[in-house]
Scaffold this active site. Structure first.
Site, PDB file in Angstrom:
ATOM      1  N   TYR A 162      22.972   4.919 -18.467  1.00 59.52           N
ATOM      2  CA  TYR A 162      22.732   3.400 -17.920  1.00 59.52           C
ATOM      3  C   TYR A 162      23.259   2.806 -18.906  1.00 59.52           C
ATOM      4  O   TYR A 162      22.709   1.679 -19.421  1.00 59.52           O
ATOM      5  CB  TYR A 162      21.314   3.504 -18.107  1.00 59.52           C
ATOM      6  CG  TYR A 162      20.233   4.209 -16.843  1.00 59.52           C
ATOM      7  CD1 TYR A 162      20.069   4.420 -15.507  1.00 59.52           C
ATOM      8  CD2 TYR A 162      19.974   5.412 -17.192  1.00 59.52           C
ATOM      9  CE1 TYR A 162      19.758   4.282 -14.612  1.00 59.52           C
ATOM     10  CE2 TYR A 162      19.007   5.904 -16.630  1.00 59.52           C
ATOM     11  CZ  TYR A 162      19.268   5.686 -14.943  1.00 59.52           C
ATOM     12  OH  TYR A 162      18.044   6.873 -14.644  1.00 59.52           O
ATOM     13  N   CYS A 167      12.414  -1.202 -21.525  1.00 58.72           N
ATOM     14  CA  CYS A 167      12.007  -2.171 -21.568  1.00 58.72           C
ATOM     15  C   CYS A 167       9.938  -2.790 -20.834  1.00 58.72           C
ATOM     16  O   CYS A 167       9.472  -3.642 -20.388  1.00 58.72           O
ATOM     17  CB  CYS A 167      12.714  -3.696 -20.851  1.00 58.72           C
ATOM     18  SG  CYS A 167      12.729  -3.184 -19.121  1.00 58.72           S
ATOM     19  N   GLU A 198      27.131   4.657 -15.473  1.00 63.22           N
ATOM     20  CA  GLU A 198      26.895   3.457 -15.253  1.00 63.22           C
ATOM     21  C   GLU A 198      27.290   3.790 -14.299  1.00 63.22           C
ATOM     22  O   GLU A 198      28.583   4.082 -13.576  1.00 63.22           O
ATOM     23  CB  GLU A 198      26.956   2.914 -16.016  1.00 63.22           C
ATOM     24  CG  GLU A 198      27.179   0.578 -15.180  1.00 63.22           C
ATOM     25  CD  GLU A 198      25.616   0.588 -15.118  1.00 63.22           C
ATOM     26  OE1 GLU A 198      24.958   0.447 -13.987  1.00 63.22           O
ATOM     27  OE2 GLU A 198      24.652   0.343 -16.251  1.00 63.22           O
ATOM     28  N   ASP A 223      18.593   3.819 -21.054  1.00 62.31           N
ATOM     29  CA  ASP A 223      18.110   2.526 -21.457  1.00 62.31           C
ATOM     30  C   ASP A 223      18.222   2.116 -20.063  1.00 62.31           C
ATOM     31  O   ASP A 223      19.023   1.791 -19.766  1.00 62.31           O
ATOM     32  CB  ASP A 223      19.099   1.487 -22.155  1.00 62.31           C
ATOM     33  CG  ASP A 223      17.622   0.536 -22.096  1.00 62.31           C
ATOM     34  OD1 ASP A 223      17.001   0.092 -22.203  1.00 62.31           O
ATOM     35  OD2 ASP A 223      18.655   0.102 -23.671  1.00 62.31           O
ATOM     36  N   GLN A 246      21.196  -7.362 -23.058  1.00 61.07           N
ATOM     37  CA  GLN A 246      19.815  -7.385 -23.777  1.00 61.07           C
ATOM     38  C   GLN A 246      19.908  -9.504 -23.951  1.00 61.07           C
ATOM     39  O   GLN A 246      20.777  -9.718 -24.463  1.00 61.07           O
ATOM     40  CB  GLN A 246      19.825  -6.993 -24.900  1.00 61.07           C
ATOM     41  CG  GLN A 246      19.047  -5.815 -24.691  1.00 61.07           C
ATOM     42  CD  GLN A 246      17.883  -5.091 -23.966  1.00 61.07           C
ATOM     43  OE1 GLN A 246      17.108  -5.945 -24.008  1.00 61.07           O
ATOM     44  NE2 GLN A 246      18.039  -3.985 -24.072  1.00 61.07           N
ATOM     45  N   CYS A 248      13.126 -25.444 -22.608  1.00 60.03           N
ATOM     46  CA  CYS A 248      11.982 -24.935 -22.872  1.00 60.03           C
ATOM     47  C   CYS A 248      12.831 -23.774 -24.111  1.00 60.03           C
ATOM     48  O   CYS A 248      13.208 -23.903 -24.023  1.00 60.03           O
ATOM     49  CB  CYS A 248      12.927 -23.329 -21.944  1.00 60.03           C
ATOM     50  SG  CYS A 248      12.383 -21.607 -21.702  1.00 60.03           S
TER      51      CYS A 248
END
Length: 360
Positions: free
Chosen positions: A222, A318, A243, A291, A193, A69
């Site tokens: 978060y 995102c 969290e 986030d 990420q 990939c």
């Protein structure tokens, strides 16, 4: 990137009902290939009975065999290819979802882009993996960059990849990577990420939008393993991270210690419960950073924020669709000052966004 910019603009107009939102050109990536630091691979067998891997055909669980990939870090491809060769020397069965039989389910690889360290996790349907330690040792000899080989046990009839128990077959259960000058110890299940170098760009954008004076109290909702919290910590007076995953909080505290950062506090709990509790204790942030996962913010979180109204919010997302949905609620109490898309996922349709909101 022009398509992604148009997509964000369309969603903000249609869902958030913003009139002619000003969307800056997307911040592109200098490295549109070989950027992914994480990948997961289903296992199957070919006609010859050999173990093979690849990716699911869109909309199905049919594995398309593929071993190179081009958006993944080359070390990931190398690890997968070496691991498959070694696994084929042993008599392992591959898990069948329909029959709920077979031992090997998935391979997961995480790579430190800045350190070239890697973790390999073998997901199995049973707790015992005969010759597992021997296999792990051989894989690490074949690929010395691997600092740990783990076994995750998932005995459930489910499409969820990771099970509840993980054990070390060889080496350690974390790897090291950097964002800027902040060092992170990252365990196999922790959120980090997938584009490390572009995350540096993303977090610098958060700092730019925040315009810190150095005296701020920041709440990082978060917070995961503390990636944003620790990146901001040296620029502000205090950071509180929230969290609900205890393992992630453990990683966050470990990462604060690694970096000798003493002005971060991490709280285990749901944001919609812990945020109002902080407010009732008289702790009101100068900046609230979100986030969240792709599903966006829980309605309880939005309700808690609108009740206390921190002066400034930076929302990192995102998923522009759920971002637009949440902004539709916030816009009655907050002015949306800036929207900036960042191409965290080159060669895909996904896009990251950073939004600055200030209370009216």
């Amino acid at each position: 990137m022009e398509y992604k910019q148009k997509m964000v603009k369309d969603l903000l107009e249609r869902i958030a009902k913003l009139e002619k939102p000003e969307i800056n050109p997307v911040i592109g990536s200098k490295y549109p290939f070989s950027y992914r630091n994480k990948a997961q691979f289903p296992l199957t067998t070919n006609r010859e009975g050999e173990i093979v891997t690849g990716f699911y055909k869109q909309g199905s669980h049919q594995v398309v065999v593929h071993n190179n990939c081009q958006i993944q870090h080359p070390l990931i491809n190398r690890i997968i290819n070496e691991t498959i060769v070694i696994l084929n020397e042993y008599k392992f069965s591959v898990y069948n979802e329909e029959l709920h039989k077979g031992v090997l389910r998935y391979l997961l690889v995480r790579v430190g882009i800045c350190t070239n360290q890697a973790l390999l996790t073998i997901v199995t349907s049973q707790s015992k993996l005969p010759t597992g330690h021997e296999i792990a040792r051989r894989i690490r000899e074949a690929v010395p960059e691997i600092v740990g080989v783990l076994q995750n046990i998932n005995q459930n009839k489910t499409n969820v990849i990771i099970g509840g128990k993980t054990k070390v077959l060889s080496g350690q259960d974390f790897y090291i990577d950097f964002i800027g000058d902040i060092k992170y110890a990252i365990s196999a299940p922790s959120f980090f990420q997938v584009n490390t170098l572009q995350t540096n760009v993303l977090y610098d954008l958060v700092v730019q939008f925040a315009s810190f004076t150095g005296n701020e109290l920041v709440v990082d909702a978060y917070c995961g393993i503390g990636s944003i919290s620790l990146y901001l910590a040296k620029k502000v007076k205090r950071v509180i991270g929230i969290e609900e995953v205890q393992e992630a909080i453990n990683d966050a505290e470990k990462n604060a210690a690694i970096n000798n950062i003493n002005n971060c506090t991490f709280i285990t709990g749901k944001v919609e419960e812990e945020l109002p509790l902080l407010m009732r204790q008289g702790i009101k942030p100068d900046l609230l950073v979100f986030d969240p996962p792709r599903k966006g913010l829980d309605q309880g979180v939005i309700k808690a924020v609108l009740k206390t109204k921190p002066a400034k919010i930076i929302y990192v997302s995102c998923n522009p669709a759920t971002l637009a949905r949440d902004l539709a609620i916030f816009k009655d109490k907050y002015t949306i000052q800036k929207v900036q898309a960042v191409d965290m996922f080159p060669n895909t349709y996904h896009i990251e966004n950073v939004v600055l909101m200030e209370v009216e």
